[in-house]
Design an enzyme around this catalytic site. Sequence first.
Site, mmCIF file in Angstrom:
data_model
loop_
_atom_site.group_PDB
_atom_site.id
_atom_site.type_symbol
_atom_site.label_atom_id
_atom_site.label_comp_id
_atom_site.label_asym_id
_atom_site.label_seq_id
_atom_site.Cartn_x
_atom_site.Cartn_y
_atom_site.Cartn_z
ATOM 1 N N THR A 113 0.838 -1.200 0.000
ATOM 2 C CA THR A 113 0.000 0.000 0.000
ATOM 3 C C THR A 113 0.875 1.252 0.000
ATOM 4 O O THR A 113 0.676 2.169 -0.801
ATOM 5 C CB THR A 113 -0.969 -0.018 1.198
ATOM 6 O OG1 THR A 113 -1.707 -1.245 1.148
ATOM 7 C CG2 THR A 113 -1.935 1.143 1.125
ATOM 8 N N LYS B 20 5.756 9.790 21.118
ATOM 9 C CA LYS B 20 5.787 10.711 22.276
ATOM 10 C C LYS B 20 4.388 11.009 22.790
ATOM 11 O O LYS B 20 4.202 11.828 23.680
ATOM 12 C CB LYS B 20 6.447 12.029 21.860
ATOM 13 C CG LYS B 20 7.854 11.911 21.331
ATOM 14 C CD LYS B 20 8.358 13.306 20.955
ATOM 15 C CE LYS B 20 9.685 13.249 20.236
ATOM 16 N NZ LYS B 20 10.049 14.558 19.661
ATOM 17 N N ARG C 182 -2.359 5.096 7.402
ATOM 18 C CA ARG C 182 -2.722 3.758 7.913
ATOM 19 C C ARG C 182 -2.454 3.761 9.408
ATOM 20 O O ARG C 182 -1.390 4.193 9.855
ATOM 21 C CB ARG C 182 -1.898 2.664 7.245
ATOM 22 C CG ARG C 182 -2.053 1.318 7.954
ATOM 23 C CD ARG C 182 -1.402 0.181 7.231
ATOM 24 N NE ARG C 182 -2.124 -0.157 6.016
ATOM 25 C CZ ARG C 182 -1.803 -1.180 5.223
ATOM 26 N NH1 ARG C 182 -0.758 -1.947 5.520
ATOM 27 N NH2 ARG C 182 -2.509 -1.438 4.140
ATOM 28 N N HIS D 219 -10.603 -0.355 4.100
ATOM 29 C CA HIS D 219 -9.404 -0.204 3.262
ATOM 30 C C HIS D 219 -9.900 0.080 1.835
ATOM 31 O O HIS D 219 -9.768 -0.760 0.936
ATOM 32 C CB HIS D 219 -8.576 -1.490 3.334
ATOM 33 C CG HIS D 219 -7.178 -1.389 2.804
ATOM 34 N ND1 HIS D 219 -6.705 -0.300 2.096
ATOM 35 C CD2 HIS D 219 -6.139 -2.272 2.871
ATOM 36 C CE1 HIS D 219 -5.444 -0.524 1.760
ATOM 37 N NE2 HIS D 219 -5.076 -1.706 2.218
HETATM 38 C C1 NCD Z 1 -4.062 -5.917 3.589
HETATM 39 C C2 NCD Z 1 -4.189 -4.968 4.763
HETATM 40 O O1 NCD Z 1 -3.214 -4.314 5.164
HETATM 41 O O2 NCD Z 1 -5.313 -4.857 5.243
HETATM 42 N N1 NCD Z 1 -2.875 -5.746 2.888
HETATM 43 C C3 NCD Z 1 -2.828 -4.801 1.898
HETATM 44 O O3 NCD Z 1 -3.053 -3.637 2.108
HETATM 45 N N2 NCD Z 1 -2.554 -5.231 0.661
HETATM 46 C C4 NCD Z 1 -4.349 -7.330 3.934
HETATM 47 C C5 NCD Z 1 -3.655 -7.977 5.071
HETATM 48 O O4 NCD Z 1 -2.805 -7.392 5.745
HETATM 49 O O5 NCD Z 1 -3.944 -9.152 5.308
#
Ligand code: NCD
Length: 311
Positions: free
Chosen positions: A59, A87, A108, A136
């Site tokens: 990502t 911190k 994220r 996501h």
């Molecule tokens: C996924 C996530 O981070 O949710 N990965 C991703 O972004 N391609 C899936 C996962 O971590 O299993």
Amino acid sequence: MVSLKGKDILHGNQFSKKEIDAIIKTAGYFEKALKKKDSLNLLKGKILATLFFEPSTRTRLSFETAMQRLGGRVISMASAESSSAAKGETVADTARTVDQYADVIVIRHPRIGSAKEAADAAEAPVINAGDGAGQHPTQALLDIYTIQKELGSLKNLRVSLVGDLKNGRTVHALVELLSLFRAKLHFVSPESLRMPEEITSQLKERGIEVMETGDMKEAALASDLIYMTRIQKERFEDLSEYERVKGSYIINEDLLKGLQKKMTILHPLPRVDEINPNVDAYPGAAYFRQVRNGVFVRMALLSMVMGKAVD
Ligand code: NCD
């Protein structure tokens, strides 16, 4: 006219079918454009900030690739430990700070709702790259783009979603998009990792056919596409429960032979043991093509939220 200019991208349920069509079309345009040129100038002078408070390979790197292919630049925070979050800074304050540097922010974070907090604090568009076990949406969009390419259409889809449907944010976002295309859905999981009831009942209220089962083979026989997911170890409070359910579903050559039909197999990756590497050479195994498509879809999203339409 579809415009995503200045918009945050937070949840799979925020898109209309028209917007998804426009994103697919724009991603297709970039896919073609990159066959002729290594990079474009559309976002020249613009800066993307990537804030990753949780591990990521695809990502983060695909957003950074997308921005650079569009001629923009990237500033990046690759771990919580290396930032002021260590911190005690709040997500809102971090977002308000980064807003002073960047034109668009990708975040994220392990907590559900955190991307929304960042979006409320920052003026720049904020893109949710995963908020805990929540959503996501950009993964779901690249999944849809991949399905369109692999199957040639988004109509009459029959999809098996397999694995950790409780904690998997990619499936939570993807079912929102699939419901717009009236897909028939098979949810395959261990009993303890079923799709949250709230999501399943909303889908049913919208008239979507949802079948829940523990039997992957039975569901796969009635589907054209398997969307495999990883059991989300990091979301388990009790690791003995993880040990109990890990390895519940595995796609291997035997399973594919038993199906006696062509299946498309997608996975957001990373995989642990749920798809045997022997399956990678099978023509329907689309998960590395899916990774590549992520760049085109993220180019589309970045250019659209920055108000740079391509046609
Ligand atoms: C996924 C996530 O981070 O949710 N990965 C991703 O972004 N391609 C899936 C996962 O971590 O299993």
